[in-house]
Motif scaffolding. Sequence first.
Motif, mmCIF file in Angstrom:
data_model
loop_
_atom_site.group_PDB
_atom_site.id
_atom_site.type_symbol
_atom_site.label_atom_id
_atom_site.label_comp_id
_atom_site.label_asym_id
_atom_site.label_seq_id
_atom_site.Cartn_x
_atom_site.Cartn_y
_atom_site.Cartn_z
ATOM 1 N N CYS A 262 0.879 -1.168 0.000
ATOM 2 C CA CYS A 262 0.000 0.000 0.000
ATOM 3 C C CYS A 262 0.917 1.218 0.000
ATOM 4 N N SER A 263 0.460 2.305 -0.619
ATOM 5 C CA SER A 263 1.314 3.497 -0.657
ATOM 6 C C SER A 263 0.729 4.625 0.176
ATOM 7 N N ASP A 264 1.569 5.211 1.011
ATOM 8 C CA ASP A 264 1.183 6.394 1.774
ATOM 9 C C ASP A 264 1.749 7.609 1.032
ATOM 10 N N CYS A 265 1.078 7.971 -0.055
ATOM 11 C CA CYS A 265 1.564 9.062 -0.925
ATOM 12 C C CYS A 265 1.888 10.326 -0.133
ATOM 13 N N ASN A 266 1.052 10.613 0.884
ATOM 14 C CA ASN A 266 1.220 11.905 1.564
ATOM 15 C C ASN A 266 2.521 12.003 2.352
ATOM 16 N N SER A 267 3.180 10.874 2.607
ATOM 17 C CA SER A 267 4.440 11.009 3.350
ATOM 18 C C SER A 267 5.616 11.319 2.416
ATOM 19 N N TYR A 268 5.371 11.359 1.101
ATOM 20 C CA TYR A 268 6.422 11.763 0.163
ATOM 21 C C TYR A 268 6.481 13.286 0.027
ATOM 22 N N VAL A 269 5.421 13.972 0.500
ATOM 23 C CA VAL A 269 5.330 15.414 0.271
ATOM 24 C C VAL A 269 5.483 16.204 1.563
ATOM 25 N N ALA A 270 5.890 17.459 1.407
ATOM 26 C CA ALA A 270 6.222 18.284 2.566
ATOM 27 C C ALA A 270 5.066 19.172 3.010
ATOM 28 N N LEU A 271 3.842 18.870 2.552
ATOM 29 C CA LEU A 271 2.717 19.727 2.897
ATOM 30 C C LEU A 271 1.503 18.892 3.304
ATOM 31 N N ASP A 272 1.005 19.116 4.519
ATOM 32 C CA ASP A 272 -0.237 18.469 4.954
ATOM 33 C C ASP A 272 -1.393 19.372 4.548
ATOM 34 N N ILE A 273 -2.415 18.798 3.911
ATOM 35 C CA ILE A 273 -3.516 19.654 3.458
ATOM 36 C C ILE A 273 -4.855 19.328 4.125
ATOM 37 N N ALA A 274 -4.910 18.232 4.875
ATOM 38 C CA ALA A 274 -6.207 17.887 5.472
ATOM 39 C C ALA A 274 -6.055 17.278 6.854
ATOM 40 N N GLU A 275 -6.925 17.711 7.739
ATOM 41 C CA GLU A 275 -6.999 17.120 9.076
ATOM 42 C C GLU A 275 -7.668 15.751 8.977
ATOM 43 N N GLY A 276 -7.211 14.814 9.787
ATOM 44 C CA GLY A 276 -7.843 13.494 9.808
ATOM 45 C C GLY A 276 -7.223 12.513 8.833
ATOM 46 N N ALA A 277 -6.270 12.991 8.000
ATOM 47 C CA ALA A 277 -5.664 12.107 6.996
ATOM 48 C C ALA A 277 -4.801 11.046 7.669
ATOM 49 N N PRO A 278 -4.634 9.881 7.014
ATOM 50 C CA PRO A 278 -3.774 8.847 7.591
ATOM 51 C C PRO A 278 -2.335 9.366 7.726
ATOM 52 N N ARG A 279 -1.701 9.065 8.833
ATOM 53 C CA ARG A 279 -0.272 9.394 9.029
ATOM 54 C C ARG A 279 0.426 8.081 9.374
ATOM 55 N N ARG A 280 1.486 7.774 8.656
ATOM 56 C CA ARG A 280 2.170 6.501 8.821
ATOM 57 C C ARG A 280 2.813 6.377 10.201
ATOM 58 N N VAL A 281 2.613 5.209 10.819
ATOM 59 C CA VAL A 281 3.251 4.872 12.093
ATOM 60 C C VAL A 281 3.887 3.497 11.929
ATOM 61 N N ASP A 282 5.188 3.382 12.177
ATOM 62 C CA ASP A 282 5.900 2.104 12.022
ATOM 63 C C ASP A 282 5.639 1.456 10.664
ATOM 64 N N GLY A 283 5.645 2.264 9.618
ATOM 65 C CA GLY A 283 5.477 1.731 8.264
ATOM 66 C C GLY A 283 4.057 1.341 7.906
ATOM 67 N N MET A 284 3.092 1.720 8.768
ATOM 68 C CA MET A 284 1.692 1.320 8.523
ATOM 69 C C MET A 284 0.771 2.537 8.533
#
Length: 367
Positions: A319-341
């Motif tokens: 599965c890809s956590d696209c948002n962790s490749y970018v330096a800008l958070d745009i939405a509250e509540g979005a998934p944030r990777r923890v221990d690769g998950m």
Amino acid sequence: MKITRILAYRLDLPLKEGRYGFSGGRSIRGYDSTVVRIETDSGVVGFGEVCPLGPAYLPAYAQGVRAGIAELGPHLIGHDPTELGVMTGLMDRHLKGHPYVKSPIDMACWDILGKVAGLPLSTLLGGRQGGAVQCYRAISQDTPERMTESVAFYRADGYRRYQLKVGSDVATDIARIEMVAAGLQPGEVLVADANTGWLSHEAARVVHAIRGLDIYVEQPCLGFEENLEIRRRTHHPFVLDESIDSVAALLRAHHARAMDAINIKISKYGGLTIARQMRDMCVAMGIAMTIEDSGGGDIATAAIAHLAHSTPEAFRFNCSDCNSYVALDIAEGAPRRVDGMIEAPSGAGLGVSPDMKLLGEPVISIQ
Ligand code: MG
């Protein structure tokens, strides 16, 4: 319920690494993402996002998204966004092809459906299956040494699965794969993704050279037949991505036993409606999946997380956590990777609240 207004926002998402390189000398310097906001007569609002990986990866490009939404949008005003099948038919009737244009619209309609139902999309897509979803990290193409360092960096950041961007000259690609494989730790998974970059004679040399390594091979060549030929020459588990661009392509490839896993990119199929159909077919046919998209930030990542988390664990290859490749958070509540998950958000719909100030003025407004 009726759609009253469709807005589109352009969002430049800087890459944390500054650059992302893959086969054929292709690279991007940032994500040019499009966020869609659909408003309804009941006041419920839905969001979607699509971000092509530059103009030379799939047949999709960022300006095309906006041009397509301007073309398609007027035909959708007045229709009920909660009738997903009807919406899919309507979009196909008014714009042939261009699934990436339809993806953020479909996603926003799902977001509205979830908010109306008061349920997270993971529930509507089949229900939350098991624990958090394992993410892979794409390792941007570079020298074998730098790619090995990159894997070590992302291991320290919690990842356990890596997708090496290969698909350039054979000797360098073999060196990349061998050097990274030599440093793998128990339980880690390595994929060599050529992104269509090899001709069949080149792919044949690579799979022969790495025949003793425990590694997956992904989309070595451009054409379906060349990939099938390489698949038959190797014992490595085989992943198809670019070749599987439709339900028909999936059925043909399964019939030919052309792969063990496929990559489901939501925008490649025009949104969650068809991506879910593809996911369910893969489950029925015993095919594992990487669930992802071509890029994007918090909204695209939320959609990925809902589809991935509602997929049976045994079928979740990656599965890809696209948002962790970018330096800008745009939405509250979005998934944030923890221990690769990552986990699917628990709020209704996509479960995210975009920062409207950050989105700024819309580049398209249709009512
Ligand atoms: Mg791929």
